[in-house]
Write an enzyme that holds these catalytic residues in place. Structure first.
Site, mmCIF file in Angstrom:
data_model
loop_
_atom_site.group_PDB
_atom_site.id
_atom_site.type_symbol
_atom_site.label_atom_id
_atom_site.label_comp_id
_atom_site.label_asym_id
_atom_site.label_seq_id
_atom_site.Cartn_x
_atom_site.Cartn_y
_atom_site.Cartn_z
ATOM 1 C CD GLN A 17 -2.820 1.336 2.375
ATOM 2 O OE1 GLN A 17 -3.369 2.392 2.622
ATOM 3 N NE2 GLN A 17 -3.050 0.262 3.101
ATOM 4 C CD GLU A 139 -1.797 2.235 8.284
ATOM 5 O OE1 GLU A 139 -1.569 2.496 7.097
ATOM 6 O OE2 GLU A 139 -1.847 3.107 9.173
ATOM 7 C CG ASP A 168 0.504 1.005 4.653
ATOM 8 O OD1 ASP A 168 1.715 0.961 4.903
ATOM 9 O OD2 ASP A 168 -0.244 0.030 4.754
ATOM 10 N N GLY A 247 -7.635 20.727 19.561
ATOM 11 C CA GLY A 247 -7.161 22.066 19.892
ATOM 12 C C GLY A 247 -7.973 22.733 20.978
ATOM 13 N N GLY A 248 -8.080 24.027 20.910
ATOM 14 C CA GLY A 248 -8.773 24.779 21.952
ATOM 15 C C GLY A 248 -10.255 24.963 21.668
HETATM 16 N N1 CAO Z 1 11.844 -10.099 -9.370
HETATM 17 C C1 CAO Z 1 12.492 -10.876 -8.477
HETATM 18 N N2 CAO Z 1 12.486 -10.673 -7.147
HETATM 19 C C2 CAO Z 1 11.768 -9.615 -6.720
HETATM 20 C C3 CAO Z 1 11.074 -8.755 -7.598
HETATM 21 C C4 CAO Z 1 11.120 -9.040 -8.977
HETATM 22 N N3 CAO Z 1 10.492 -8.293 -9.856
HETATM 23 N N4 CAO Z 1 10.463 -7.813 -6.856
HETATM 24 C C5 CAO Z 1 10.769 -8.060 -5.582
HETATM 25 N N5 CAO Z 1 11.560 -9.151 -5.481
HETATM 26 C C6 CAO Z 1 12.123 -9.739 -4.290
HETATM 27 C C7 CAO Z 1 13.133 -8.810 -3.634
HETATM 28 O O1 CAO Z 1 14.378 -8.864 -4.241
HETATM 29 C C8 CAO Z 1 13.123 -9.326 -2.211
HETATM 30 O O2 CAO Z 1 13.928 -10.495 -2.130
HETATM 31 P P1 CAO Z 1 15.036 -10.734 -0.959
HETATM 32 O O3 CAO Z 1 14.288 -10.748 0.316
HETATM 33 O O4 CAO Z 1 15.607 -12.051 -1.330
HETATM 34 O O5 CAO Z 1 16.006 -9.622 -1.010
HETATM 35 C C9 CAO Z 1 11.687 -9.668 -2.069
HETATM 36 O O6 CAO Z 1 11.121 -9.895 -3.316
HETATM 37 C C10 CAO Z 1 10.989 -8.424 -1.514
HETATM 38 O O7 CAO Z 1 10.460 -8.777 -0.464
HETATM 39 P P2 CAO Z 1 10.092 -7.860 0.778
HETATM 40 O O8 CAO Z 1 10.959 -8.338 1.873
HETATM 41 O O9 CAO Z 1 10.054 -6.431 0.496
HETATM 42 O O10 CAO Z 1 8.604 -8.379 0.894
HETATM 43 P P3 CAO Z 1 7.880 -9.028 2.116
HETATM 44 O O11 CAO Z 1 6.550 -9.448 1.576
HETATM 45 O O12 CAO Z 1 8.652 -10.050 2.833
HETATM 46 O O13 CAO Z 1 7.705 -7.788 3.104
HETATM 47 C C11 CAO Z 1 6.972 -5.583 3.681
HETATM 48 C C12 CAO Z 1 6.719 -6.831 2.858
HETATM 49 C C13 CAO Z 1 5.915 -4.576 3.303
HETATM 50 C C14 CAO Z 1 6.855 -5.906 5.184
HETATM 51 C C15 CAO Z 1 8.389 -5.046 3.389
HETATM 52 O O14 CAO Z 1 8.515 -4.866 2.009
HETATM 53 C C16 CAO Z 1 8.694 -3.715 4.081
HETATM 54 O O15 CAO Z 1 8.956 -3.670 5.283
HETATM 55 N N6 CAO Z 1 8.688 -2.628 3.319
HETATM 56 C C17 CAO Z 1 9.028 -1.312 3.815
HETATM 57 C C18 CAO Z 1 7.943 -0.741 4.638
HETATM 58 C C19 CAO Z 1 6.630 -0.669 3.924
HETATM 59 O O16 CAO Z 1 6.490 -0.149 2.845
HETATM 60 N N7 CAO Z 1 5.597 -1.162 4.605
HETATM 61 C C20 CAO Z 1 4.249 -0.932 4.163
HETATM 62 C C21 CAO Z 1 3.678 -2.034 3.467
HETATM 63 S S1 CAO Z 1 1.980 -1.717 3.173
HETATM 64 O O17 CAO Z 1 1.242 -2.078 4.590
#
Ligand code: CAO
Length: 415
Positions: A17, A139, A168, A247-248
């Protein structure tokens, strides 16, 4: 008519998001947003909370309007080359992967700068630099660590998170501002830069008034506009203030006619000082206008509970819309508690393009929230979200790949 961000190309490496809300805004302002998704899978939200089998979810469609979608396996060596070509062609890379993911993919800030020194790299992360910088964040975590949860809810209950996605969508909005600011600075420096919006920081920014109150509390030990005053006790930290106004201008949520059956038959009522006499007249308590116990804002502070109870006796005789109509005549600030159903059916929101009906080839018609920021010279036309990889061939051709090269990359799974 042209658009404010015509000619700006965004490599949209966002998911879920926070990041998608940012790039959607940029797309609405006219940027060409190319969403890079994982080949074969795509943004995880495409299939989350699905209401129609095999159709992109509302979660995805409502966050990814006006974008193009390309699928690239960025861990495949040939896929990496495609991403490099995109980096060279774009102005901004926006990402919200877990900390370190972009580096692990081989796209460090230094590498991106080698490929395109003008590139702006914009990131959402959960936390800024510090003890929690490596943590993944969603979020509600952001709401908890940014000060929203500890200051939301009632004093006698647990912390509460809000329905507004301030962690988000709020951080996406902060990031969008950072991006356009960096684009503006680039017009003078010719250089790209890193833009970071941490979700904790974004939530805290929106909770600024609560840090104000923390310091007031430390200085005076009491905050007279909080419902804890005058009978409750204040601890060391800003307490939860229920529905009190920030606020106030004392305010509270009051029952209206039908509250016994309708969970949203309530109105927010503000006892703004300049209209106090009108409030007294409307609710039939004319004597309060001159009674020294009620006539001034300071005199009223210890009596707010009793005053709101009296006003509620009046609001309970009206529906929330009747009350709104009467109070507006006297300039008394108030607002009905609108349900999502009422908002979805609101004609005026549709007329302004804040609520928009969009058609989608798989799911059919659905409602979405349009661009909440209106520019007179850059109107927003909301178009549907892309299907997974819908624009891969189109974007590859723009990057200079021939039909044969595209097929070859597809065969090895790079796209
Ligand atoms: N081709 C190949 N690999 C891809 C890719 C693509 N096109 N796009 C993404 N990936 C891979 C990345 O390289 C990464 O791999 P590694 O972990 O091996 O480095 C992985 O997919 C990305 O995963 P992620 O860790 O970002 O995703 P997740 O689902 O485990 O975590 C989230 C999700 C949101 C917790 C994390 O991305 C995060 O903390 N983001 C920052 C904060 C944020 O935006 N949070 C709000 C989310 S909305 O509520």
């Amino acid at each position: 008519m042209g658009k404010a961000l015509d000619g700006v190309r965004i490599l949209d490496f966002t998911h879920v998001q926070s990041g998608p809300t940012c790039t959607q805004l940029l797309a609405w302002f006219g940027a060409d947003v190319i969403k890079v998704e994982r080949a074969g899978a795509g943004d995880i939200t495409r299939e989350q909370l699905r209401d129609i089998p095999d159709a992109d979810s509302l979660y995805f469609t409502m966050l990814n309007h006006n974008k193009r979608s390309v699928t690239i396996d960025t861990k495949n060596p040939e896929g990496k080359l495609v991403l490099e070509a995109l980096i060279q062609k774009c102005d901004v890379l926006v990402e919200n992967f877990a900390p370190g993911a972009l580096d692990r993919m081989g796209f460090t800030w230094e590498r991106i700068q080698e490929l395109n020194p003008k590139m702006i790299v914009a990131s959402v992360k959960g936390f800024g630099p510090g003890p929690y910088e490596d943590c993944k964040v969603y979020e509600n975590v952001a709401q908890c660590v940014g000060g929203a949860a500890s200051t939301t809810g009632f004093d006698d209950g647990p912390p509460v998170v809000t329905g507004a996605q301030i962690g988000d969508s709020g951080t996406g909005l902060h990031l969008a501002l950072g991006i356009v600011t960096a684009l503006y600075q680039r017009t003078m420096t010719g250089r790209g830069q890193k833009v970071l919006a941490a979700m904790q920081d974004g939530v805290l920014n929106l909770c600024r008034v609560k840090l104000r109150d923390q310091q007031r509390l430390e200085r005076t030990g009491v905050m007279k506009e909080y419902p804890q005053y005058p009978n409750g006790t204040f601890g060391e930290a800003v307490p939860r203030a229920g529905n009190a106004s920030g606020g106030g201008q004392p305010g509270w949520i009051l029952k209206c006619k039908g509250w016994e059956h309708d969970p949203n038959a309530y109105i927010y009522f503000i006892t703004q000082a300049p209209v106090w006499v009108k409030i007294c007249n409307v609710i039939g308590k004319e004597e309060w206008a001159t009674d020294p116990e009620y006539a001034t804002p300071t005199a009223r502070l210890p009596r707010l509970k009793e005053i709101f109870a009296e006003i509620e006796r009046w609001t309970m005789t009206k529906t929330k819309f009747e009350a709104m109509e009467i109070l507006n005549k006297y300039d008394i600030p108030c607002g009905p508690i609108l349900s999502m159903k009422e908002i979805a059916e609101d004609d005026s929101l549709r007329k302004t393009g804040t609520i928009v009906e969009v058609d989608h080839p798989v799911r059919g018609k659905y409602l979405t929230v349009g661009n909440p920021i209106k520019l007179s010279d850059s109107p927003t036309d909301v178009t549907r979200s892309p299907l997974l990889g819908e624009h891969t061939d189109e974007v590859m051709a723009e990057l200079g790949y021939s039909r044969e090269q595209i097929e070859a990359l597809r065969t090895v799974g790079a796209i």
